[in-house]
Design a protein around this motif. Structure first.
Motif, mmCIF file in Angstrom:
data_model
loop_
_atom_site.group_PDB
_atom_site.id
_atom_site.type_symbol
_atom_site.label_atom_id
_atom_site.label_comp_id
_atom_site.label_asym_id
_atom_site.label_seq_id
_atom_site.Cartn_x
_atom_site.Cartn_y
_atom_site.Cartn_z
ATOM 1 N N THR A 160 0.876 -1.329 -0.012
ATOM 2 C CA THR A 160 -0.024 -0.062 0.105
ATOM 3 C C THR A 160 0.794 1.202 0.113
ATOM 4 O O THR A 160 2.049 1.221 0.410
ATOM 5 C CB THR A 160 -0.969 0.200 1.160
ATOM 6 N N VAL A 161 0.143 2.428 -0.343
ATOM 7 C CA VAL A 161 1.171 3.573 -0.528
ATOM 8 C C VAL A 161 1.605 3.912 0.816
ATOM 9 O O VAL A 161 2.849 4.269 0.903
ATOM 10 C CB VAL A 161 0.293 4.503 -1.274
ATOM 11 N N ALA A 162 0.742 3.831 1.933
ATOM 12 C CA ALA A 162 1.373 4.475 3.037
ATOM 13 C C ALA A 162 2.303 3.338 3.710
ATOM 14 O O ALA A 162 3.239 3.928 4.263
ATOM 15 C CB ALA A 162 0.007 4.423 4.072
ATOM 16 N N THR A 163 2.176 2.014 3.613
ATOM 17 C CA THR A 163 3.113 1.168 4.008
ATOM 18 C C THR A 163 4.337 1.257 3.575
ATOM 19 O O THR A 163 5.434 1.220 4.235
ATOM 20 C CB THR A 163 2.506 -0.195 4.255
ATOM 21 N N ARG A 164 4.539 1.410 2.170
ATOM 22 C CA ARG A 164 5.609 1.414 1.579
ATOM 23 C C ARG A 164 6.550 2.438 1.747
ATOM 24 O O ARG A 164 7.637 2.769 1.820
ATOM 25 C CB ARG A 164 5.508 1.038 0.080
ATOM 26 N N ALA A 165 5.722 3.666 2.117
ATOM 27 C CA ALA A 165 6.282 4.875 2.375
ATOM 28 C C ALA A 165 7.005 5.050 3.733
ATOM 29 O O ALA A 165 7.914 5.185 3.933
ATOM 30 C CB ALA A 165 5.171 6.289 2.268
ATOM 31 N N ALA A 166 6.211 4.184 4.655
ATOM 32 C CA ALA A 166 6.710 4.040 6.019
ATOM 33 C C ALA A 166 7.990 2.911 5.938
ATOM 34 O O ALA A 166 9.017 3.302 6.595
ATOM 35 C CB ALA A 166 5.650 3.551 6.897
ATOM 36 N N MET A 167 8.153 2.103 5.108
ATOM 37 C CA MET A 167 9.079 1.056 4.921
ATOM 38 C C MET A 167 10.365 2.086 4.433
ATOM 39 O O MET A 167 11.579 1.823 5.006
ATOM 40 C CB MET A 167 8.705 -0.060 4.140
ATOM 41 N N ALA A 168 10.199 2.823 3.462
ATOM 42 C CA ALA A 168 11.121 3.501 2.823
ATOM 43 C C ALA A 168 11.918 4.544 3.929
ATOM 44 O O ALA A 168 13.068 4.677 4.183
ATOM 45 C CB ALA A 168 10.610 4.481 1.807
ATOM 46 N N ASP A 169 10.921 5.130 4.658
ATOM 47 C CA ASP A 169 11.414 6.138 5.640
ATOM 48 C C ASP A 169 12.233 5.335 6.817
ATOM 49 O O ASP A 169 13.267 5.910 7.135
ATOM 50 C CB ASP A 169 10.218 6.657 6.464
ATOM 51 N N LEU A 170 11.935 4.208 7.142
ATOM 52 C CA LEU A 170 12.689 3.369 8.437
ATOM 53 C C LEU A 170 13.807 3.014 7.595
ATOM 54 O O LEU A 170 15.015 3.004 8.389
ATOM 55 C CB LEU A 170 11.516 2.335 8.961
ATOM 56 N N THR A 171 13.978 2.269 6.225
ATOM 57 C CA THR A 171 15.167 2.035 5.628
ATOM 58 C C THR A 171 16.156 3.315 5.730
ATOM 59 O O THR A 171 17.384 3.165 6.266
ATOM 60 C CB THR A 171 14.754 1.708 4.525
ATOM 61 N N LEU A 172 15.517 4.342 5.479
ATOM 62 C CA LEU A 172 16.808 5.238 5.190
ATOM 63 C C LEU A 172 17.110 6.101 6.574
ATOM 64 O O LEU A 172 18.441 6.425 6.765
ATOM 65 C CB LEU A 172 15.971 6.735 4.357
ATOM 66 N N ALA A 173 16.026 6.016 7.184
ATOM 67 C CA ALA A 173 16.738 6.497 8.801
ATOM 68 C C ALA A 173 17.583 5.335 9.486
ATOM 69 O O ALA A 173 18.557 5.794 10.192
ATOM 70 C CB ALA A 173 15.245 6.283 9.791
#
Length: 306
Positions: free
Chosen positions: A278-291
């Protein structure tokens, strides 16, 4: 600047940030010798991972940052033995994967996808009402892997009045659900078996032919974990022989290839590994990966270490 290597395809936001902010190199086995000595961090997906051969080729590697909850493509034991730290993206995808598991369970039992095809093919008018299916509420459910995602699945199914039992390597302290140390016995006792355990060599073939046979001709298998966890050949064989009642599959043993024997079956629902898509979940996964990456570069520590 810490030298960063991208291994495998990644979320577009992650890949663009790696290139723009870190000057990341995209792994190419033919060019490996040109950058192997300089790599300190690998960013990868769970499927691609960092296998033993690549670990051996990267002598300066210090961290592996995974996009996704799974990391079965990485040789975790070897990495740990070499002092390499690793992270993944837990929790942020729990809800969507759990929703997918429950959706698959309902779809297989009620035949929604199959009855949708029935309507589109004009068969409702030509052949009459769609055959009666099974109810989902109150079904006895067994969960293989009562971790974060497994618990989220169980919580949802409580609202459906489903008696819930689970199988883990160890009993979960404080859990209100019934623990069954034998996976075969669990399969024999439930209507639906939902697989949400980690992938990797430690769970390969865990849901064996014996387990599937115990689930039986009225039982349904749902898999939102990894295709490798289930004996796919046995699954296909038992479905074809009418010795398994149905399956809801988001993952397969050789993705994106799906056994052709499953493609025309109305008792099987097939998804293209979209559990967290989902858009929201993949965005959250991307944010956490980069963090995680930024944290390691700045402090030498990870936010969500494995």
């Amino acid at each position: 600047m810490t030298s960063v290597l991208q291994v495998g395809a990644l979320n577009a936001v992650v890949a663009e940030t790696l290139a723009r902010e870190y000057g990341a190199v995209v792994h190419d086995p033919e060019r490996l010798a040109s950058y192997a000595e300089s790599v300190r961090v690998v960013v990868t997906g769970g499927h691609a991972g960092v296998g033993t051969a690549l670990l051996d080729a990267l002598p300066g590697l210090r961290a592996i940052v995974h996009f996704g909850a799974g990391y079965d493509g990485t040789d975790v034991e070897t990495a740990r033995a070499r002092g390499i730290v690793m992270s993944n993206t837990p929790d942020v995808l729990n809800d969507c994967v759990a929703d997918t598991a429950v959706g698959l369970m309902i779809d297989v039992l009620r035949g929604f996808s199959a009855s949708d095809r029935y309507v589109r093919a004009g068969r409702w008018a030509a052949d009459g009402p769609y055959p009666l299916q099974r109810r989902a509420s109150g079904s006895r459910v067994g969960i293989v892997g009562l971790g974060r995602i497994g618990t989220a699945i169980a919580t949802r199914l409580e609202a459906f009045g489903c008696p819930i039992a689970y199988h883990n390597r160890h009993e979960v302290s404080g859990s209100s659900y019934r623990y069954e140390p034998s996976l075969v016995r669990l399969a024999a006792d439930v209507d639906v078996l939902i697989v949400s355990t980690a992938g990797g060599e430690g769970t390969r073939g865990l849901v064996s032919r014996e387990v599937l046979e115990a689930l039986g001709p009225d039982g349904v298998l749902v898999n939102v974990a990894r295709g490798s966890v289930v004996d796919q050949e046995a699954l296909v064989s038992l479905l074809s022989a009418g010795r398994l009642g149905g399956a809801g599959l988001d993952v397969f043993d050789d993705e994106p290839h799906v056994p052709v024997e499953l493609l025309d079956r109305d008792d099987v629902v097939l998804l293209p590994h979209v559990g967290s898509a989902t858009v929201a979940t993949r965005a959250a996964m991307a944010d956490l990966t980069l963090a995680n990456l930024r944290s390691f570069v700045d402090t030498g520590t990870l936010i969500t270490p494995i």
